[in-house]
Design a protein around this motif. Structure first.
Motif, PDB file in Angstrom:
ATOM      1  N   ASP A 275       0.971  -1.074   0.278  1.00  0.00           N
ATOM      2  CA  ASP A 275       0.176  -0.031  -0.071  1.00  0.00           C
ATOM      3  C   ASP A 275       1.004   1.515  -0.142  1.00  0.00           C
ATOM      4  OD1 ASP A 275      -3.247   1.160   0.094  1.00  0.00           O
ATOM      5  OD2 ASP A 275      -1.698   2.034   1.873  1.00  0.00           O
ATOM      6  N   GLY A 276       0.384   2.405  -1.185  1.00  0.00           N
ATOM      7  CA  GLY A 276       1.189   3.750  -1.008  1.00  0.00           C
ATOM      8  C   GLY A 276       2.513   3.453  -1.981  1.00  0.00           C
ATOM      9  N   ASP A 277       2.793   1.758  -2.476  1.00  0.00           N
ATOM     10  CA  ASP A 277       4.030   2.359  -3.140  1.00  0.00           C
ATOM     11  C   ASP A 277       3.936   2.430  -4.129  1.00  0.00           C
ATOM     12  OD1 ASP A 277       5.914   1.115  -1.728  1.00  0.00           O
ATOM     13  OD2 ASP A 277       6.079  -1.269  -2.509  1.00  0.00           O
ATOM     14  N   ILE A 278       4.686   3.237  -5.097  1.00  0.00           N
ATOM     15  CA  ILE A 278       4.522   4.000  -6.290  1.00  0.00           C
ATOM     16  C   ILE A 278       5.396   2.828  -6.958  1.00  0.00           C
ATOM     17  CG2 ILE A 278       4.869   5.722  -8.533  1.00  0.00           C
ATOM     18  CD1 ILE A 278       3.266   6.212  -5.918  1.00  0.00           C
ATOM     19  N   TYR A 279       4.971   2.579  -7.646  1.00  0.00           N
ATOM     20  CA  TYR A 279       5.519   0.921  -9.009  1.00  0.00           C
ATOM     21  C   TYR A 279       6.067   1.853 -10.335  1.00  0.00           C
ATOM     22  CZ  TYR A 279       6.503  -3.292 -11.610  1.00  0.00           C
ATOM     23  OH  TYR A 279       7.074  -4.069 -12.511  1.00  0.00           O
ATOM     24  N   THR A 280       7.311   1.798 -10.137  1.00  0.00           N
ATOM     25  CA  THR A 280       6.997   2.263 -11.930  1.00  0.00           C
ATOM     26  C   THR A 280       7.483   1.288 -13.255  1.00  0.00           C
ATOM     27  OG1 THR A 280       9.461   3.783 -10.528  1.00  0.00           O
ATOM     28  CG2 THR A 280       9.450   3.503 -12.944  1.00  0.00           C
ATOM     29  N   PHE A 281       6.209   1.730 -13.995  1.00  0.00           N
ATOM     30  CA  PHE A 281       6.580   0.926 -15.146  1.00  0.00           C
ATOM     31  C   PHE A 281       6.685   1.851 -16.203  1.00  0.00           C
ATOM     32  CE2 PHE A 281       3.677  -1.258 -18.553  1.00  0.00           C
ATOM     33  CZ  PHE A 281       4.369  -1.829 -18.395  1.00  0.00           C
ATOM     34  N   GLY A 282       8.068   1.498 -16.463  1.00  0.00           N
ATOM     35  CA  GLY A 282       8.407   2.533 -17.796  1.00  0.00           C
ATOM     36  C   GLY A 282       8.415   3.636 -17.374  1.00  0.00           C
ATOM     37  N   ASN A 283       7.585   4.506 -17.892  1.00  0.00           N
ATOM     38  CA  ASN A 283       8.158   5.802 -18.136  1.00  0.00           C
ATOM     39  C   ASN A 283       6.707   5.840 -17.366  1.00  0.00           C
ATOM     40  OD1 ASN A 283      10.246   5.759 -19.269  1.00  0.00           O
ATOM     41  ND2 ASN A 283       9.475   7.540 -21.045  1.00  0.00           N
ATOM     42  N   GLU A 284       5.636   5.220 -16.953  1.00  0.00           N
ATOM     43  CA  GLU A 284       4.502   5.447 -16.043  1.00  0.00           C
ATOM     44  C   GLU A 284       4.438   5.174 -14.429  1.00  0.00           C
ATOM     45  OE1 GLU A 284       0.923   6.877 -16.504  1.00  0.00           O
ATOM     46  OE2 GLU A 284       1.806   6.836 -18.990  1.00  0.00           O
TER      47      GLU A 284
ATOM     48  N   ALA B  65       2.938   3.341 -10.904  1.00  0.00           N
ATOM     49  CA  ALA B  65       1.132   2.852 -10.475  1.00  0.00           C
ATOM     50  C   ALA B  65       0.967   2.961  -9.160  1.00  0.00           C
ATOM     51  CB  ALA B  65       1.230   1.409 -10.977  1.00  0.00           C
ATOM     52  N   GLN B  66       0.363   3.501  -8.387  1.00  0.00           N
ATOM     53  CA  GLN B  66       0.003   3.501  -6.866  1.00  0.00           C
ATOM     54  C   GLN B  66      -0.262   2.307  -6.512  1.00  0.00           C
ATOM     55  OE1 GLN B  66      -1.172   7.340  -4.981  1.00  0.00           O
ATOM     56  NE2 GLN B  66      -1.235   6.051  -3.748  1.00  0.00           N
ATOM     57  N   VAL B  67       0.141   1.882  -5.621  1.00  0.00           N
ATOM     58  CA  VAL B  67      -0.546   0.702  -4.989  1.00  0.00           C
ATOM     59  C   VAL B  67      -1.726   1.208  -4.019  1.00  0.00           C
ATOM     60  CG1 VAL B  67       0.234  -1.640  -4.212  1.00  0.00           C
ATOM     61  CG2 VAL B  67       1.766  -0.867  -5.715  1.00  0.00           C
ATOM     62  N   PHE B  68      -2.538  -0.293  -4.246  1.00  0.00           N
ATOM     63  CA  PHE B  68      -3.464   0.456  -2.843  1.00  0.00           C
ATOM     64  C   PHE B  68      -4.453  -0.922  -2.494  1.00  0.00           C
ATOM     65  CE2 PHE B  68      -5.371   4.635  -3.441  1.00  0.00           C
ATOM     66  CZ  PHE B  68      -5.347   5.205  -4.445  1.00  0.00           C
ATOM     67  N   PHE B  69      -3.422  -1.188  -1.387  1.00  0.00           N
ATOM     68  CA  PHE B  69      -4.254  -2.365  -0.308  1.00  0.00           C
ATOM     69  C   PHE B  69      -6.000  -2.748  -0.297  1.00  0.00           C
ATOM     70  CE2 PHE B  69      -3.659  -5.136   3.802  1.00  0.00           C
ATOM     71  CZ  PHE B  69      -3.750  -6.083   3.048  1.00  0.00           C
ATOM     72  N   VAL B  70      -6.212  -3.237  -0.734  1.00  0.00           N
ATOM     73  CA  VAL B  70      -8.046  -3.254  -0.909  1.00  0.00           C
ATOM     74  C   VAL B  70      -8.498  -4.685   0.016  1.00  0.00           C
ATOM     75  CG1 VAL B  70      -8.307  -1.514  -2.430  1.00  0.00           C
ATOM     76  CG2 VAL B  70      -7.737  -3.631  -3.013  1.00  0.00           C
ATOM     77  N   PRO B  71      -8.105  -5.148   1.024  1.00  0.00           N
ATOM     78  CA  PRO B  71      -8.602  -6.444   1.604  1.00  0.00           C
ATOM     79  C   PRO B  71     -10.049  -6.404   1.644  1.00  0.00           C
ATOM     80  CG  PRO B  71      -7.802  -4.970   3.331  1.00  0.00           C
ATOM     81  CD  PRO B  71      -7.221  -4.356   2.370  1.00  0.00           C
ATOM     82  N   GLY B  72     -10.387  -8.003   1.302  1.00  0.00           N
ATOM     83  CA  GLY B  72     -11.894  -8.325   1.522  1.00  0.00           C
ATOM     84  C   GLY B  72     -12.485  -9.023   0.374  1.00  0.00           C
ATOM     85  N   HIS B  73     -12.306  -8.677  -1.070  1.00  0.00           N
ATOM     86  CA  HIS B  73     -12.927 -10.402  -1.774  1.00  0.00           C
ATOM     87  C   HIS B  73     -12.006 -11.018  -1.491  1.00  0.00           C
ATOM     88  CE1 HIS B  73     -13.173 -12.654  -5.236  1.00  0.00           C
ATOM     89  NE2 HIS B  73     -12.601 -12.573  -5.403  1.00  0.00           N
ATOM     90  N   THR B  74     -10.516 -11.446  -0.813  1.00  0.00           N
ATOM     91  CA  THR B  74      -9.097 -12.008  -0.390  1.00  0.00           C
ATOM     92  C   THR B  74      -8.613 -10.895   0.206  1.00  0.00           C
ATOM     93  OG1 THR B  74      -7.356 -11.340  -1.793  1.00  0.00           O
ATOM     94  CG2 THR B  74      -8.850 -13.416  -2.974  1.00  0.00           C
TER      95      THR B  74
ATOM     96  N   ILE C 201      -4.669  -6.187  -3.724  1.00  0.00           N
ATOM     97  CA  ILE C 201      -4.065  -4.929  -4.507  1.00  0.00           C
ATOM     98  C   ILE C 201      -4.394  -4.596  -5.883  1.00  0.00           C
ATOM     99  CG2 ILE C 201      -2.669  -5.058  -3.136  1.00  0.00           C
ATOM    100  CD1 ILE C 201      -0.985  -5.250  -5.733  1.00  0.00           C
ATOM    101  N   ALA C 202      -5.249  -3.336  -5.627  1.00  0.00           N
ATOM    102  CA  ALA C 202      -5.363  -2.249  -7.281  1.00  0.00           C
ATOM    103  C   ALA C 202      -3.741  -1.606  -7.438  1.00  0.00           C
ATOM    104  CB  ALA C 202      -6.562  -1.897  -6.844  1.00  0.00           C
ATOM    105  N   TYR C 203      -3.784  -1.319  -8.404  1.00  0.00           N
ATOM    106  CA  TYR C 203      -2.614  -0.702  -9.598  1.00  0.00           C
ATOM    107  C   TYR C 203      -4.012   0.852 -10.066  1.00  0.00           C
ATOM    108  CZ  TYR C 203       0.217  -4.642  -9.716  1.00  0.00           C
ATOM    109  OH  TYR C 203       0.274  -5.942  -9.086  1.00  0.00           O
ATOM    110  N   TRP C 204      -2.836   1.970  -9.567  1.00  0.00           N
ATOM    111  CA  TRP C 204      -3.592   3.082  -9.868  1.00  0.00           C
ATOM    112  C   TRP C 204      -2.633   3.851 -11.365  1.00  0.00           C
ATOM    113  CZ3 TRP C 204      -4.316   8.668  -7.176  1.00  0.00           C
ATOM    114  CH2 TRP C 204      -4.388   9.194  -8.363  1.00  0.00           C
ATOM    115  N   PHE C 205      -3.035   3.611 -12.367  1.00  0.00           N
ATOM    116  CA  PHE C 205      -1.514   4.604 -13.548  1.00  0.00           C
ATOM    117  C   PHE C 205      -2.631   6.499 -13.098  1.00  0.00           C
ATOM    118  CE2 PHE C 205       0.847   0.978 -15.166  1.00  0.00           C
ATOM    119  CZ  PHE C 205       0.212   0.084 -14.105  1.00  0.00           C
ATOM    120  N   LYS C 206      -1.914   6.597 -12.352  1.00  0.00           N
ATOM    121  CA  LYS C 206      -3.122   8.280 -12.893  1.00  0.00           C
ATOM    122  C   LYS C 206      -2.668   8.971 -14.050  1.00  0.00           C
ATOM    123  CE  LYS C 206      -2.177  12.705  -9.998  1.00  0.00           C
ATOM    124  NZ  LYS C 206      -1.034  13.523  -8.772  1.00  0.00           N
ATOM    125  N   ASN C 207      -1.417   9.317 -14.125  1.00  0.00           N
ATOM    126  CA  ASN C 207      -1.784   9.700 -15.238  1.00  0.00           C
ATOM    127  C   ASN C 207      -1.926   9.229 -17.006  1.00  0.00           C
ATOM    128  OD1 ASN C 207       0.187  11.623 -14.290  1.00  0.00           O
ATOM    129  ND2 ASN C 207       2.592  10.189 -14.843  1.00  0.00           N
TER     130      ASN C 207
END
Ligand code: ZN
Ligand code: FE
Length: 254
Positions: A94-103, A105-114, A118-124
């Motif tokens: 949670d809160g990590d910014i995962y760098t994918f090439g020049n983009e 993704a902010q990582v969200f820890f979203v427990p509930g289903h499992t 997690i979810a990946y948010w590519f802001k740009n």
């Protein structure tokens, strides 16, 4: 810039191929299977460099090891679930910014289903890859989590910008809408979307991605704190967690 391709597999899963053109990075989000993904990547001339997993279920990681064997790609997944993601080499949290090439993704820890989802948010790119946490007009079943956890997870995703495209992992929208109108019958946005979804599905057109703006107004699982929905199920003024739990319970037996 992120080029996103949607690949329907199995009965109702969506796998996503994403490419960041400046670097040539190519990711597969939640490969349920391998063969159709490898075939499509080859057709596009895209060399798969990464797999991004949201959670451990077989219809999300089933293609991991075969795709890795074929491409040598790096598998990224939740640190919250270290033992159930086949081949995971990079753990994000949670809160990590995962760098994918020049983009990025902010990582969200979203427990509930499992418990490790997690979810990946590519802001740009205004793109959210949320696996089985949020669906269009629905949410994942609570296999390993509590209503409190899932409501918290959905509330955090709900706060993202309205234009965010919701790249969920299943085409469940039509049956979700059939249920939603039973708990939120006076919702004009939902009624308008109902007609759109029926039309699209009759023509076999995907309803995914939707947008967060649409989901906020029409998805009952994001509306447990909405007075109109609470009134419609005789829970006015109740704790949104209890309202969410009741809507989820009704969907489970719908
Ligand atoms: Zn799942
Ligand atoms: Fe799934």
């Amino acid at each position: 810039m992120l080029d996103i391709r949607q690949i329907p597999v199995l009965s109702d899963n969506y796998v996503y191929l994403i490419r960041e053109p400046a670097s040539g990075a190519v990711g597969v989000v939640d490969p349920a299977v391998s063969e159709p993904i490898l075939t499509e990547a080859k057709r596009l001339g895209w060399k798969i460099t990464h797999i991004l997993n949201t959670h451990h279920h077989g219809d999300h990681v089933g293609g991991n090891l075969e795709i890795q064997a074929a491409t040598g790609c790096t598998i990224v997944g939740p640190s919250h679930d270290p033992d159930r993601i086949p081949g995971m080499a990079i753990q994000v949290t949670d809160g990590d910014i995962y760098t994918f090439g020049n983009e990025a993704a902010q990582v969200f820890f979203v427990p509930g289903h499992t418990r490790g989802h997690i979810a990946y948010w590519f802001k740009n790119a205004s793109a959210l890859f949320c696996g089985d946490t949020m669906f269009s007009i629905g949410c994942g079943r609570l296999f390993e989590g509590t209503p409190q956890q899932m409501w918290t997870s959905l509330s955090r995703l709900r706060a993202l910008p309205a234009e965010t495209r919701i790249f969920c992992a299943h085409e469940y929208t039509e049956s979700n809408v059939r249920f939603a109108v039973t708990v939120d019958p006076g919702n004009a946005a939902l009624r308008a979307y109902e007609a759109e979804v029926k039309d699209k599905r009759a023509r076999n057109v995907p309803t995914v991605p939707s947008t967060l703006g649409l989901e906020r107004t029409a998805n009952p699982f994001l509306r447990a704190d909405a007075p109109e929905l609470q009134a419609a199920i005789a829970m006015t003024g109740r704790d949104p967690v209890d309202v969410f739990a009741e809507v989820r319970r009704r969907k489970d037996v719908f």
